[in-house]
Scaffold this active site. Structure first.
Site, short mmCIF file in Angstrom:
data_model
loop_
_atom_site.label_atom_id
_atom_site.label_comp_id
_atom_site.label_asym_id
_atom_site.label_seq_id
_atom_site.Cartn_x
_atom_site.Cartn_y
_atom_site.Cartn_z
N CYS A 47 0.85 -1.18 0.00
CA CYS A 47 0.00 0.00 0.00
C CYS A 47 0.89 1.24 0.00
CB CYS A 47 -0.94 0.10 1.19
SG CYS A 47 -2.05 -1.30 1.36
N ARG A 79 3.32 0.17 -5.22
CA ARG A 79 3.16 -0.51 -3.93
C ARG A 79 1.85 -1.28 -3.82
NH1 ARG A 79 6.83 1.62 -0.25
NH2 ARG A 79 5.59 0.81 1.46
N TRP A 102 -2.86 -2.54 -1.70
CA TRP A 102 -2.62 -3.94 -2.04
C TRP A 102 -3.36 -4.73 -0.96
CZ3 TRP A 102 -0.41 -8.38 0.05
CH2 TRP A 102 -0.11 -9.40 -0.88
N ASN A 115 -0.90 1.50 5.89
CA ASN A 115 -0.09 0.50 5.18
C ASN A 115 0.44 -0.45 6.24
OD1 ASN A 115 1.81 -0.89 3.62
ND2 ASN A 115 3.35 0.68 3.89
N GLY A 116 0.08 -1.73 6.14
CA GLY A 116 0.54 -2.69 7.15
C GLY A 116 -0.60 -3.60 7.57
N GLU A 137 15.91 -16.56 -12.03
CA GLU A 137 15.52 -15.16 -12.19
C GLU A 137 14.83 -14.94 -13.55
OE1 GLU A 137 15.00 -12.76 -10.39
OE2 GLU A 137 15.05 -11.01 -11.67
N LYS A 147 11.02 -13.57 -13.87
CA LYS A 147 10.71 -12.35 -14.62
C LYS A 147 9.58 -12.60 -15.61
CE LYS A 147 12.10 -10.11 -12.94
NZ LYS A 147 12.60 -9.61 -11.74
N GLU A 207 6.17 -13.32 -13.77
CA GLU A 207 5.66 -12.12 -13.09
C GLU A 207 4.91 -11.20 -14.02
OE1 GLU A 207 8.46 -10.32 -9.62
OE2 GLU A 207 9.39 -10.39 -11.58
N HIS A 244 15.38 -35.03 -13.98
CA HIS A 244 14.67 -35.61 -12.85
C HIS A 244 13.24 -35.07 -12.76
CE1 HIS A 244 18.33 -37.52 -11.57
NE2 HIS A 244 18.96 -36.37 -11.70
N LYS A 263 5.54 -4.00 -5.31
CA LYS A 263 6.99 -3.93 -5.28
C LYS A 263 7.55 -4.02 -3.87
CE LYS A 263 10.83 -1.97 -7.55
NZ LYS A 263 11.11 -3.27 -8.15
C1 G6P Z 1 8.37 -8.32 -4.35
C2 G6P Z 1 8.79 -7.67 -5.65
C3 G6P Z 1 10.05 -8.35 -6.18
C4 G6P Z 1 11.15 -8.32 -5.13
C5 G6P Z 1 10.67 -8.91 -3.79
C6 G6P Z 1 11.66 -8.64 -2.68
O1 G6P Z 1 7.94 -9.62 -4.60
O2 G6P Z 1 7.75 -7.75 -6.61
O3 G6P Z 1 10.51 -7.66 -7.33
O4 G6P Z 1 12.24 -9.04 -5.59
O5 G6P Z 1 9.44 -8.31 -3.41
O6 G6P Z 1 11.73 -7.26 -2.46
P1 G6P Z 1 12.97 -6.51 -1.88
O7 G6P Z 1 12.57 -5.06 -1.86
O8 G6P Z 1 13.18 -7.05 -0.50
O9 G6P Z 1 14.13 -6.77 -2.75
#
Ligand code: G6P
Length: 614
Positions: free
Chosen positions: A2, A27, A73, A99-100, A487, A491, A494, A510, A609
């Protein structure tokens, strides 16, 4: 998660609030809302994005010089209009954005229901504002004191802002576990609050970062800070360094694309001034100050979530290779709840772009309690993790706004490379010659990244066009490139919502090999170095089952190229730096496929994020 934003001053609040919410939309974007003081208290809120809120407010009276806004969020309660913030108190005089998570909201709600309160939403936040009002009415205290008393009853995490119909020009903000920045305008004529500095930077560079358990009270053009234990505090004013250009798209269609193309610079910035290739020394204060500790370390534990966890896995390979020190990499969310064995001879490194991820923060707090030295690798300056660690290194990648992490990852890996080399040097595990070789490669890395970006653009577009409708993707890599495969897969899933899995190339047989047929694109990191021949065999195994090979190969390597459906070339570099170069085409591949599928790349569904809930 949020995003929250607030304003009081001599100007109209609305435009600042909307623009601020757009900056904070990374956020969360399940719903958006604002509240304005204009004699009364006007609340507008809407399911969906800030743009939906803008539509809702068209033609409505949105004047008012004090106001606040929220982009959500969802945690408690589905993302609909009723559950959107701001929430108001029983008599409608008070409003809150949050937020929280208020963990004990059910108990608090039960007590309030017994006292006649009625609730509209399913949220924990609405309970908080009812509680504040209840305390104010029953204890006969002013608003600030009611907020303070209420926060003493709350268990959980919060950044909140409160407005009161009867207190024009007043903003009350508080934080515990979720970030809140207060901006101070020229001559105290206006004040701002926000989850991060991006909405504020256009208006002032003077900010304070509230600490946990602090309340900021702005009234009559004056800011006061106290703790929830009622201790007055003198806030420290920071100067913001972030520039406005850094948080705008600068001509790119999406933040993600801009951030991918910023990598030559962000990688350079992440290593700038941190080593001297002439005398082979490090200028990382965080390592120098802990030299004796580093010499006696037993083990390193790296914690993180999402992309940051992948960077941690790369770090594991690098630190073990260079410094010959055992490393464990853990999901922060698992680590914190399994009573891990930690000793004073452990170094616990948290990796986090935002510096606010709730699980990572909690994992670090736990390690600190148990006596470990804690170290942070974060991007957001002044965020929570750097403030609780003994030492750390910022990644200096600049603001990352696209929800899918790109430049933060490559900067994290760059910093981890320096840390691995630095620890190796302190512990006497690396020769001068080897240091010289890696430093020389690090120095030309930004150029090589630039070269990859230029060289692979057309090929990646062609591949994206060919595979944009695929339902599954497999990503393979070995050794230090295994996390790169993870990764790459993350990506893609996501932002394009295509199912993708990353696997160590040899593990494919496997399980995932059963999925391979003529419809399965398989992205393989196959640089000339490392386990080249082994990866080549894994590629043959895929080919034999008619899988489609998209390989990432070293320039000039025709062997892998000749058996691939598509090959993307990257320049030769040290093994330890291949993850950075190999990641770039994967980022672009995800980006283009997502755009071709009509997805919102900067704000993928259900994601946020900054994950400030566990
Ligand atoms: C969320 C974001 C990711 C990020 C992860 C960890 O899932 O969408 O992009 O890698 O959080 O966030 P941080 O700020 O701790 O790297």
């Amino acid at each position: 998660m949020c995003g929250i934003v607030a304003y009081t001053g001599s100007n109209q609040a609305f435009d600042f609030l909307i623009k601020g919410l757009q900056r904070l939309e990374y956020r969360g974007y399940d719903s958006a809302g604002i509240a304005l003081l204009n004699g009364g208290l006007s609340v507008y809120k809407q399911k969906g994005k800030v743009q939906d809120l803008i539509e809702l407010t068209k033609g409505k009276d949105v004047h008012g010089t004090t106001g606040m806004g929220h982009t959500r969020w969802a945690t408690h309660g589905e993302p609909n209009q009723i559950n959107a913030h701001p929430h108001v108190s029983q008599n409608g005089d008070l409003a809150v954005i949050h937020n929280g998570i208020i963990e004990n909201y059910a108990t608090l709600k039960e007590a309030l229901l017994k006292r006649g309160h009625e609730f509209e939403s399913d949220t924990d936040t609405e309970v908080l504002i009812h509680l504040i009002e209840d305390i104010r009415n029953h204890e006969g205290v002013d608003l600030l004191e009611a907020v303070r008393l209420a926060l003493n009853e709350v268990v959980g995490a919060y950044a909140i802002v409160i407005l009161s119909k009867n207190d024009p020009g007043t903003l009350i903000g508080a934080r515990k576990g979720s970030p809140l920045v207060v901006g101070i305008g020229k001559d105290n004529e206006e004040f701002f609050m926000a989850s991060d500095a991006t909405p504020i930077v256009e208006y002032t560079r003077d900010v304070i970062y509230l600490e946990d358990n602090e309340i900021a009270h702005i009234a009559n053009g004056e800011l006061k800070v106290k703790t929830i234990q009622n201790v007055e505090k003198t806030p420290y004013i920071h100067k913001l360094e972030v520039t406005l250009e850094a948080i705008e798209k600068g001509g790119y269609e999406h933040f993600m694309l801009k951030e991918i193309y910023e990598q030559p610079k962000s990688i350079y910035d992440s290593m700038r001034g941190r080593f001297n290739k002439n005398d082979l020394t490090f200028a990382m204060r965080s390592l120098r100050e802990y030299e004796s500790k580093i010499k006696n370390l037993n083990r390193i534990i790296i914690v993180g979530c999402g992309t940051s966890w992948h960077a941690g896995l790369v770090g594991e390979y690098l630190i073990e290779e260079f410094a010959r020190l055992p490393v464990e990499v853990e999901y922060a969310s698992e680590f914190r709840y399994r009573d891990p064995i930690i000793t004073e001879d452990d170094l616990v490194i948290a990796i986090s772009q935002s510096g606010e991820t709730a699980d990572t923060l909690a994992a670090l707090e736990l390690a600190k309690e148990k006596g470990a030295t804690i170290y942070g690798i974060c991007n957001v300056v002044g965020s929570s993790i750097p403030r609780i660690t003994h030492a750390g290194a910022y990644t200096h990648a600049g603001p990352e706004i696209g929800v899918a992490s790109t430049k933060a990852f490559t900067a994290q890996v760059t910093v981890l490379t320096l840390i691995a080399l630095g620890i190796a040097e302190i512990r006497g595990k690396i020769t001068k010659e080897r240091l010289r070789q890696v430093f020389a490669e690090l120095e030309v890395l930004p150029e090589k990244v630039e070269h990859v970006l230029k060289n692979c653009a057309d090929k990646v577009l062609e591949i994206s066009e060919r595979y944009k409708d695929a339902e599954n993707f497999l990503y393979l890599g070995r050794g230090v490139n295994f996390p790169v495969a993870l990764e790459g897969a993350l990506k893609l899933k996501e932002i394009s919502y295509i199912h993708a899995e990353g696997y160590p190339a040899a593990e494919m047989k496997h399980g995932p090999i059963a999925l391979i047929d003529e419809n399965m694109p398989v992205v393989v990191v196959a640089p000339k170095r490392g386990y080249y021949e082994k990866v080549l065999s894994n590629i043959q195994e895929v080919k034999a089952r008619k899988g489609n090979i998209i390989s990432i190969v070293t320039e000039g390597d025709d062997k892998v190229k000749s058996i691939s459906d598509y090959a993307i070339e990257i320049p030769d570099t040290e093994d330890c730096l291949v993850p950075i170069l190999a990641t770039i085409p994967m980022q672009l591949l995800s980006y283009h496929i997502a755009v071709m599928r009509g997805c919102n790349v900067d704000q993928p569904r259900n994601l946020a994020k900054s994950v400030t809930v566990e």
